[in-house]
Design a protein around this motif. Structure first.
Motif, PDB file in Angstrom:
ATOM      1  N   ILE A 136       0.862  -1.355  -0.074  1.00 51.25           N
ATOM      2  CA  ILE A 136      -0.062   0.043   0.115  1.00 51.25           C
ATOM      3  C   ILE A 136       0.892   1.204  -0.186  1.00 51.25           C
ATOM      4  O   ILE A 136       0.711   2.243  -0.655  1.00 51.25           O
ATOM      5  CB  ILE A 136      -1.139  -0.135   1.144  1.00 51.25           C
ATOM      6  N   ILE A 139      -2.653  12.070   3.480  1.00 50.28           N
ATOM      7  CA  ILE A 139      -3.254  10.996   3.825  1.00 50.28           C
ATOM      8  C   ILE A 139      -2.326   9.589   4.254  1.00 50.28           C
ATOM      9  O   ILE A 139      -2.485   9.068   5.286  1.00 50.28           O
ATOM     10  CB  ILE A 139      -4.113  10.511   2.677  1.00 50.28           C
ATOM     11  N   LEU A 154      -8.420  10.161   8.995  1.00 50.44           N
ATOM     12  CA  LEU A 154      -8.378  10.117   7.476  1.00 50.44           C
ATOM     13  C   LEU A 154      -9.381  10.867   6.728  1.00 50.44           C
ATOM     14  O   LEU A 154      -9.185  11.579   5.729  1.00 50.44           O
ATOM     15  CB  LEU A 154      -8.149   8.834   7.151  1.00 50.44           C
ATOM     16  N   ASP A 189     -10.887  -7.079   8.212  1.00 46.71           N
ATOM     17  CA  ASP A 189      -9.849  -6.995   9.473  1.00 46.71           C
ATOM     18  C   ASP A 189     -10.060  -7.801  10.681  1.00 46.71           C
ATOM     19  O   ASP A 189      -9.378  -8.401  11.127  1.00 46.71           O
ATOM     20  CB  ASP A 189      -9.968  -5.562   9.995  1.00 46.71           C
ATOM     21  N   LYS A 247      -7.768  -4.654   1.871  1.00 47.84           N
ATOM     22  CA  LYS A 247      -7.357  -5.536   2.957  1.00 47.84           C
ATOM     23  C   LYS A 247      -7.654  -5.053   4.422  1.00 47.84           C
ATOM     24  O   LYS A 247      -7.326  -5.603   5.254  1.00 47.84           O
ATOM     25  CB  LYS A 247      -6.175  -6.119   2.666  1.00 47.84           C
ATOM     26  N   GLU A 248      -7.642  -3.770   4.574  1.00 50.60           N
ATOM     27  CA  GLU A 248      -7.978  -3.298   5.806  1.00 50.60           C
ATOM     28  C   GLU A 248      -8.700  -1.957   5.614  1.00 50.60           C
ATOM     29  O   GLU A 248      -8.956  -1.263   4.552  1.00 50.60           O
ATOM     30  CB  GLU A 248      -6.489  -3.145   6.578  1.00 50.60           C
ATOM     31  N   LYS A 249      -9.498  -1.585   6.778  1.00 50.84           N
ATOM     32  CA  LYS A 249     -10.586  -0.542   6.583  1.00 50.84           C
ATOM     33  C   LYS A 249     -10.078   0.910   6.352  1.00 50.84           C
ATOM     34  O   LYS A 249     -10.586   1.884   5.897  1.00 50.84           O
ATOM     35  CB  LYS A 249     -11.427  -0.574   7.751  1.00 50.84           C
ATOM     36  N   GLU A 250      -8.522   1.138   6.707  1.00 52.37           N
ATOM     37  CA  GLU A 250      -8.035   2.408   6.626  1.00 52.37           C
ATOM     38  C   GLU A 250      -7.407   2.618   4.899  1.00 52.37           C
ATOM     39  O   GLU A 250      -7.573   3.758   4.629  1.00 52.37           O
ATOM     40  CB  GLU A 250      -7.156   2.789   7.240  1.00 52.37           C
ATOM     41  N   ALA A 251      -7.378   1.685   4.283  1.00 51.39           N
ATOM     42  CA  ALA A 251      -6.700   1.597   2.997  1.00 51.39           C
ATOM     43  C   ALA A 251      -7.708   2.303   2.172  1.00 51.39           C
ATOM     44  O   ALA A 251      -7.067   3.141   1.222  1.00 51.39           O
ATOM     45  CB  ALA A 251      -6.426   0.155   2.577  1.00 51.39           C
ATOM     46  N   TYR A 256      -8.930   5.110   2.121  1.00 49.68           N
ATOM     47  CA  TYR A 256      -8.865   6.562   2.110  1.00 49.68           C
ATOM     48  C   TYR A 256      -7.616   6.878   1.299  1.00 49.68           C
ATOM     49  O   TYR A 256      -7.441   7.638   0.610  1.00 49.68           O
ATOM     50  CB  TYR A 256      -8.790   7.180   3.516  1.00 49.68           C
ATOM     51  N   VAL A 257      -6.487   5.870   1.541  1.00 51.08           N
ATOM     52  CA  VAL A 257      -5.261   6.029   0.706  1.00 51.08           C
ATOM     53  C   VAL A 257      -5.347   5.879  -0.834  1.00 51.08           C
ATOM     54  O   VAL A 257      -4.824   6.407  -1.443  1.00 51.08           O
ATOM     55  CB  VAL A 257      -4.216   5.135   1.387  1.00 51.08           C
ATOM     56  N   LEU A 258      -6.062   5.026  -1.042  1.00 49.92           N
ATOM     57  CA  LEU A 258      -6.225   4.525  -2.560  1.00 49.92           C
ATOM     58  C   LEU A 258      -7.248   5.115  -3.379  1.00 49.92           C
ATOM     59  O   LEU A 258      -7.168   5.176  -4.625  1.00 49.92           O
ATOM     60  CB  LEU A 258      -6.417   2.873  -2.553  1.00 49.92           C
ATOM     61  N   VAL A 312      -9.212   8.244  -2.599  1.00 54.34           N
ATOM     62  CA  VAL A 312      -9.431   9.789  -2.596  1.00 54.34           C
ATOM     63  C   VAL A 312      -8.996  10.366  -3.515  1.00 54.34           C
ATOM     64  O   VAL A 312      -9.808  11.259  -4.410  1.00 54.34           O
ATOM     65  CB  VAL A 312      -9.015  10.351  -0.966  1.00 54.34           C
ATOM     66  N   PHE A 313      -7.620  10.202  -3.818  1.00 49.14           N
ATOM     67  CA  PHE A 313      -7.121  11.002  -4.930  1.00 49.14           C
ATOM     68  C   PHE A 313      -7.776  10.685  -6.323  1.00 49.14           C
ATOM     69  O   PHE A 313      -7.758  11.554  -7.352  1.00 49.14           O
ATOM     70  CB  PHE A 313      -5.558  10.709  -4.924  1.00 49.14           C
TER      71      PHE A 313
END
Lengths: 392, 396
Positions: free
Chosen positions: A26, A208, A304, B222, B303-307, B309-311, B313-314
């Motif tokens: 990631i 982020i 976030l 998770d 694979k996890e609940k925070e991902a 946002y990282v993947l 949003v942009f």
């Protein structure tokens, strides 16, 4: 481990962080993949600078020599493409509603006849401004055509009276405007958009991902371990943890700036060096904001969400599409808390207009001030790391 | 016959179990609540507020008048009188004016050369220089349009003056043998809000929905909670019931927030709204469903609940540009055009803009409608496969 120096501790945390960054996919996607995808996407989308060949429908009720000449000339404009010759206005409007044309050029019946008999006929043009870029570009071309069309007829009349071209033009157009768009003489949209969008998107990824990295320590219950290595000094933790991130972002933003100014040759009056300094300050400011956000709301998902909201809003409020000076006064003040706003101002001063440091020092100062945010919030981050509470 | 009824009964009860379970996990997760309720409620208000001024007005212009003649003063006055331009100062030399530009006290310079009136008097062409700061295209547009309009008007007056022994009408026709009129369709004031906000609202529905779905799915992953669905999976057509049950839950929530987004927000900011509400609603349904299945499909990468946002949003900005609204669709390269067909928002934005802003009927947007239906079918199948795979994977 008791008597290790601070430098050694920072180094240990750095090595540990580097292992985390390289072991999880990631981070690779977020820190390298996403920015590169954005560069590729925006360069291939806007490579030509301005959108070309935008579809327009012509309704020619006259079908005469002059009307056909007008149609041909409209088609000849670089940004215009006559896609349909309609027999009625209704038909053309349907095309606009379907989105297969962005504008209509209407030539009334008897145009040629009326011109020759001095009855001053009227052409009309319609632009669909729900698509504002296409609408305004077509507007410009169709307006030029209409003014030229009129001037063309007037010039022919004057030639017939035996005037030279110079005389005729001076009579038709006694006052002429010469425009000089400073810094972007081609009115290139790629210059106008890419220079702020690409760093802006990197800002999204930085904020982020940094919040994510800070929170993941608590989530995996390893934040205590960090504090132990750092001998309970939160500054050591932050420096050690964020240095590898910073290095990667510096590399990425250097790549972006080099692509913009050396590969695409976008104007950069004060030189690449000045933009790189601005970019590095910008990266540090973004990271500082991220630390602040996480310390403010140590629940990872909420932090976030806040970051996402903040980042997406910064595109609108930085003023590169709609000028900040035209916004509501409250927003003009609030625009200052967005690093992208200051980056945009510094880009305009350095790259576009090439003016000296003394006119833009306020924005440099603002970017530096962002870096004090982690200092303000470090005590809170320490508490969070100590009692690693992840879920509520 | 009895078995058939039994199956229907079982199906409905399974559906309701999944639906209830999903609703409970949404309501108990603060982050998802933020995404599903707070973001659609507040974000459009902030966004609309930012662009609410719609157009740039009174752009600051500084005049350098080296000629100082009645003609140049007249030109200056006419510029100042327009809505778009405000003449903030008259300088005696260029350096002074450029200093004002650097200090951001003005964004454009209009320069009259010293021979300006002489040229006019001797029937030569007289040039005026217009310099514009290019940090904002809107200001440039203001300056250019105003200067052109004023010069056209003055040119006309000058030519009429020069024409002796002609009636007013005769002079007018000789100068402009061909007249024209301009009409801005649908977004009559060429405003920013009216242009961006509809696209933004539709995109907001998709983005909050897919991020929310991915957060929920990541959360289940998770905590290894997929196995809770195993009893239903064992039933005949169990996967369908799980996917349908969840989708029903999202659809219910988003019908409410979409009503707010697409009917109330435009009212607040008085955006153009000439569409038929019934047509809009019947277009909205497949859009939300397509977004739901699209989100479920994307959750394979999460694979996890925070991902999410990282993947994800942009991507919002890329989705906006690829859809061909802010960058005209006809200028999007073919490769990206095909990529854009994978994303529901591309069709959603175009369909909604046409229905709402240009008053098209459903029959005019059949392309978008059918594309959304195709997306629903494809993403539904992929969503079923993914959920089945995940639940089975956990049970092993």
């Amino acid at each position: 481990m008791e008597n290790y120096s601070t430098i050694k501790r920072i180094w240990m945390i750095m090595v540990r962080e580097w292992r985390i960054l390289t072991s999880r996919r990631i981070y690779l996607i977020a820190m390298v993949g996403a920015p590169l995808l954005c560069v590729l996407f925006f360069f291939s989308l806007m490579g030509k600078g301005l959108p070309e060949k935008m579809p327009v429908a012509v309704v020619d009720m006259d079908n005469s020599n002059i009307s056909r000449r007008l149609t041909r000339q409209l088609d000849n404009f670089k940004q215009t493409d006559v896609v349909a010759h309609c027999t009625s206005f209704h038909e053309a409007r349907k095309l606009v509603q379907k989105g297969s044309a962005y504008g209509i050029y209407y030539i009334p019946e008897g145009l040629e006849h009326d011109i020759l008999s001095f009855r001053q006929p009227k052409v009309s043009f319609y632009t669909n401004n729900s698509y504002i870029v296409a609408g305004s570009l077509l507007f410009r071309d169709m307006k030029t055509l209409s003014i030229l069309g009129s001037a063309y007829v007037a010039r022919e009349l004057r030639y017939a009276k035996g005037q030279t071209e110079r005389q005729a033009m001076a009579e038709i157009q006694p006052i002429a405007i010469e425009t000089h768009p400073i810094g972007n003489p081609w009115i290139n949209y790629a210059v106008y958009l890419c220079n702020t969008i690409l760093p802006g998107l990197l800002c999204v990824m930085i904020i982020i991902t940094t919040v994510f990295a800070l929170g993941s320590e608590v989530k995996s219950r390893r934040s205590n371990e960090l504090l132990r290595i750092a001998k309970d000094d939160i500054m050591t933790v932050m420096i050690g943890k964020l240095l590898p991130h910073t290095l990667i972002y510096f590399l990425i933003i250097t790549f972006i700036e080099v692509m913009l100014y050396s590969y695409m040759h976008f104007p950069c009056q004060n030189g690449l060096g000045s933009m790189l300094i601005v970019s590095y300050l910008f990266v540090l400011a973004c990271e500082s904001i991220a630390v602040f956000f996480y310390a403010l709301i140590p629940i990872l998902r909420i932090a976030l969400s806040l970051s996402a909201f903040f980042c997406m809003l910064s595109f609108s409020i930085s003023g590169f599409t709609f000028p900040v000076t035209e916004m509501h006064p409250i927003l003009q003040t609030w625009a200052n808390v967005f690093p992208l706003r200051h980056f945009f101002l510094l880009y305009v001063d350095n790259a576009l207009n090439g003016i000296s440091f003394c006119y833009s020092w306020v924005s440099y100062l603002a970017l530096v001030l962002f870096m004090f945010l982690p200092l303000l919030s470090s005590w809170r981050l320490k508490t969070v790391y100590k009692y690693d509470v992840y879920d509520i | 016959m009895k078995r058939f009824f039994k199956q229907i009964k079982e199906g409905i009860s399974d559906l309701l179990i999944v639906w209830y379970d999903e609703l409970r996990s949404i309501l108990s997760d603060a982050a998802v609540m933020l995404l599903f309720f707070a973001a659609p409620l507040l974000y459009p208000l902030v966004y609309g507020f930012v662009y609410n001024q719609e157009v740039a007005k009174e752009a600051k212009l500084v005049v350098v008048d080296l000629c100082n003649s009645p003609e140049s003063r007249e030109f200056r006055r006419l510029c100042d009188a327009t809505r778009d331009v405000n003449v903030v100062a008259t300088c005696t030399n260029m350096e002074e004016a450029r200093e004002m530009l650097r200090r951001k006290e003005a964004y454009g310079i209009l320069k009259f050369p010293s021979e300006f009136s002489k040229c006019l008097a001797s029937k030569e062409k007289a040039n005026i220089q217009l310099y514009s700061d290019m940090s904002s295209l809107l200001y440039y547009k203001c300056f250019l349009l105003t200067a052109t309009e004023v010069s056209l008007k003055m040119n006309k007056d000058i030519q009429i003056c020069r024409m002796e022994n002609a009636t007013e009408r005769e002079a007018e026709v000789t100068i402009t043998p061909l007249d024209y009129e301009e009409v801005a369709f649908y977004n009559t004031q060429s405003g920013f809000d009216s242009f961006l906000l509809p696209a933004f609202l539709i995109l907001l529905i998709q983005q909050t929905l897919i991020i929310g779905i991915c957060v929920l799915s990541g959360d289940t992953y998770d905590r290894k909670r997929f196995h809770r669905m195993t009893p239903i999976l064992r039933h005949k057509r169990g996967t369908f019931r799980i996917v349908f049950g969840k989708a029903l839950c999202y659809l219910m929530i988003y019908l409410i927030s979409s009503f707010y987004l697409l009917f109330i927000v435009p009212q607040i900011f008085s955006l153009p709204q000439i569409g038929n509400p019934l047509h809009i609603i019947s277009f909205l349904l497949p859009y939300i469903v397509a977004c739901t299945f699209f989100g479920m499909t994307l959750s394979i990468f999460i694979k996890e609940k925070e991902a999410p946002y990282v993947l994800l949003v942009f991507l919002s900005l890329i989705f906006l540009f690829i859809s061909g609204v802010s960058w005209p669709g006809s200028a999007v390269p073919p490769f990206w055009k095909y990529v854009s067909y994978l994303i529901p928002s591309t069709f959603g934005i175009h369909g909604f803009l046409k229905l709402n802003s240009t008053g098209a009927k459903l029959s005019d947007i059949s392309f978008e409608y059918i594309s959304l239906l195709i997306q629903i079918v494809i993403y539904f199948i992929s969503a079923c496969l993914i959920y089945r795979h995940r639940i089975k994977q956990e049970c092993v």
